[in-house]
Scaffold this motif. Structure first.
Motif, PDB file in Angstrom:
ATOM      1  N   THR A  49      -5.177 -14.870  -2.240  1.00 52.69           N
ATOM      2  CA  THR A  49      -5.024 -14.095  -1.023  1.00 52.69           C
ATOM      3  C   THR A  49      -5.948 -14.699   0.027  1.00 52.69           C
ATOM      4  O   THR A  49      -6.526 -15.775  -0.174  1.00 52.69           O
ATOM      5  CB  THR A  49      -5.291 -12.594  -1.288  1.00 52.69           C
ATOM      6  N   MET A  50      -6.056 -14.044   1.167  1.00 47.97           N
ATOM      7  CA  MET A  50      -6.874 -14.603   2.244  1.00 47.97           C
ATOM      8  C   MET A  50      -8.334 -14.664   1.818  1.00 47.97           C
ATOM      9  O   MET A  50      -8.785 -13.787   1.087  1.00 47.97           O
ATOM     10  CB  MET A  50      -6.721 -13.756   3.503  1.00 47.97           C
ATOM     11  N   SER A  54       6.508 -25.275   3.671  1.00 50.07           N
ATOM     12  CA  SER A  54       7.189 -24.856   4.894  1.00 50.07           C
ATOM     13  C   SER A  54       6.317 -23.967   5.761  1.00 50.07           C
ATOM     14  O   SER A  54       6.447 -23.964   6.988  1.00 50.07           O
ATOM     15  CB  SER A  54       8.498 -24.129   4.546  1.00 50.07           C
ATOM     16  N   VAL A  55       5.424 -23.207   5.155  1.00 50.63           N
ATOM     17  CA  VAL A  55       4.548 -22.306   5.919  1.00 50.63           C
ATOM     18  C   VAL A  55       3.063 -22.664   5.750  1.00 50.63           C
ATOM     19  O   VAL A  55       2.192 -21.913   6.182  1.00 50.63           O
ATOM     20  CB  VAL A  55       4.779 -20.823   5.521  1.00 50.63           C
ATOM     21  N   GLU A  56       2.805 -23.800   5.105  1.00 53.52           N
ATOM     22  CA  GLU A  56       1.434 -24.250   4.871  1.00 53.52           C
ATOM     23  C   GLU A  56       0.587 -23.148   4.237  1.00 53.52           C
ATOM     24  O   GLU A  56      -0.551 -22.889   4.655  1.00 53.52           O
ATOM     25  CB  GLU A  56       0.794 -24.736   6.177  1.00 53.52           C
ATOM     26  N   ALA A  57       1.150 -22.485   3.231  1.00 56.40           N
ATOM     27  CA  ALA A  57       0.443 -21.384   2.575  1.00 56.40           C
ATOM     28  C   ALA A  57       0.829 -21.334   1.098  1.00 56.40           C
ATOM     29  O   ALA A  57       2.016 -21.286   0.767  1.00 56.40           O
ATOM     30  CB  ALA A  57       0.759 -20.057   3.251  1.00 56.40           C
ATOM     31  N   VAL A  58      -0.177 -21.321   0.239  1.00 56.42           N
ATOM     32  CA  VAL A  58       0.009 -21.233  -1.213  1.00 56.42           C
ATOM     33  C   VAL A  58      -0.574 -19.912  -1.687  1.00 56.42           C
ATOM     34  O   VAL A  58      -1.751 -19.639  -1.446  1.00 56.42           O
ATOM     35  CB  VAL A  58      -0.687 -22.410  -1.926  1.00 56.42           C
ATOM     36  N   GLY A 114       1.044 -13.351  12.578  1.00 51.40           N
ATOM     37  CA  GLY A 114       0.095 -13.914  11.625  1.00 51.40           C
ATOM     38  C   GLY A 114       0.777 -14.643  10.484  1.00 51.40           C
ATOM     39  O   GLY A 114       1.934 -15.055  10.575  1.00 51.40           O
ATOM     40  N   ALA A 115       0.047 -14.786   9.368  1.00 53.20           N
ATOM     41  CA  ALA A 115       0.554 -15.528   8.227  1.00 53.20           C
ATOM     42  C   ALA A 115       1.799 -14.877   7.637  1.00 53.20           C
ATOM     43  O   ALA A 115       2.756 -15.569   7.254  1.00 53.20           O
ATOM     44  CB  ALA A 115      -0.532 -15.633   7.156  1.00 53.20           C
ATOM     45  N   ALA A 141       7.909 -14.362   7.028  1.00 47.42           N
ATOM     46  CA  ALA A 141       9.131 -13.666   7.426  1.00 47.42           C
ATOM     47  C   ALA A 141      10.068 -14.612   8.150  1.00 47.42           C
ATOM     48  O   ALA A 141      11.284 -14.623   7.922  1.00 47.42           O
ATOM     49  CB  ALA A 141       8.793 -12.474   8.309  1.00 47.42           C
ATOM     50  N   LEU A 142       9.504 -15.438   9.007  1.00 50.02           N
ATOM     51  CA  LEU A 142      10.310 -16.393   9.759  1.00 50.02           C
ATOM     52  C   LEU A 142      10.966 -17.404   8.819  1.00 50.02           C
ATOM     53  O   LEU A 142      12.100 -17.835   9.049  1.00 50.02           O
ATOM     54  CB  LEU A 142       9.424 -17.106  10.779  1.00 50.02           C
ATOM     55  N   ALA A 143      10.264 -17.767   7.747  1.00 49.34           N
ATOM     56  CA  ALA A 143      10.833 -18.693   6.768  1.00 49.34           C
ATOM     57  C   ALA A 143      11.949 -18.046   5.954  1.00 49.34           C
ATOM     58  O   ALA A 143      12.906 -18.717   5.547  1.00 49.34           O
ATOM     59  CB  ALA A 143       9.736 -19.195   5.830  1.00 49.34           C
TER      60      ALA A 143
END
Length: 281
Positions: free
Chosen positions: A70-71, A90-94, A136-137, A142-144
């Motif tokens: 998480t963050m 795609s969202v640079e988030a793991v 935010g993240a 959501a956009l993805a």
């Protein structure tokens, strides 16, 4: 990954972040292990920030099978991994790290498919328009997800020009045409067939009075406090509501399946455990 149940000995997983005491992930994952009879599996939580993350990973032994993140670690972990999925890239988030038997660290993002699964569970398979509240993240996730279910326009309602530029940038990266609008016009967002609220607690309270007479579906990603003022008003007008616990459970289901090699994960047992934990707070 192979079925880790077949490998002898203790298996470990955990959630990392800072702060982390509030996390429901241990409740959800432990409920899954119990339902699946995975008595050799344990799931813990550790308060780890960006500076401590490299050292934490280096100390993990061969009994470790996975981590939930998480963050503020979802982006910080990427340089420390051997591979990341297309979804995470795609969202640079793991939010999920899997440890393969050869020692490779693989990152994934289960928030995006978890969001889609939560919507499908409530009968949302396709919409012609969608609104996103926030930038935010979670808004980028959501956009993805939206291109898979939204056939038309996506509008993001944001608080600043910088946030508008950020969402437009994410749209370009993801191949999604997203229009931005000022937060002052957010009441208009509520008229879309699907509204995804990604803002902190209390941010959307003032919008409750603007819920239309026949609302569509609201996906409010908060789970504490719940229900939000907006979700309560939405339901009172007969609209469908998907909550943050739905998202949390569905993304955790995917994590359990990937980490343990056992599918399907027990969605019902995990949700029941999450509901009980929130009710006890």
């Amino acid at each position: 990954m192979s079925d880790n149940k077949a490998v002898g000995g203790k298996k470990r997983a955990a959630v990392l972040g800072s702060p982390i005491a509030h996390s429901l992930s241990p409740v959800l994952h432990r409920a899954a292990y119990e339902a699946l009879g995975l008595n050799e599996w344990t799931y813990d939580r550790f308060d780890v920030d960006e500076a401590a993350l490299p050292g934490f990973l280096e100390k993990l032994g061969p009994e470790w099978r996975g981590l939930s993140l998480t963050m503020p670690l979802k982006r910080a972990v990427i340089p420390l991994l051997d591979e990341i999925s297309d979804s995470a890239a795609s969202v640079e988030a793991v939010n999920t790290v899997l440890f393969e038997e050869n020692g490779r660290r693989v990152g994934d993002n289960t928030d995006i498919p978890g969001m889609l699964a939560a919507l499908r569970e409530r009968g949302v398979g396709q919409v012609e328009r969608a609104s996103i509240l926030g930038a935010g993240a979670t808004a980028s996730s959501a956009l993805a997800a939206l291109p898979r279910i939204c056939t038309g326009e996506v509008i993001a309602y944001v608080r600043s020009a910088a946030r508008a530029d950020e969402m437009s940038g994410w749209g370009e990266r993801l191949g999604v045409t997203v229009r931005t609008a000022p937060w002052e016009d957010a009441a208009e967002a509520l008229r879309a067939p699907l509204v995804i609220a990604t803002t902190p607690a209390g941010t959307t309270d003032a919008l409750a009075a603007a819920v239309p007479e026949h609302p569509g579906t609201l996906f409010d990603v908060l789970y504490e406090p719940w229900p939000t003022t907006l979700a309560t008003a939405w339901a009172a007008h007969g609209g469908a509501v998907v909550g943050g616990l739905d998202l949390l459970v569905h993304q955790a289901v995917l994590q359990v399946e990937q980490m343990t090699g056992r599918a399907p994960a027990p969605l019902g047992a995990m949700r029941k455990a999450g509901e009980a934990a929130l009710a006890a707070r």
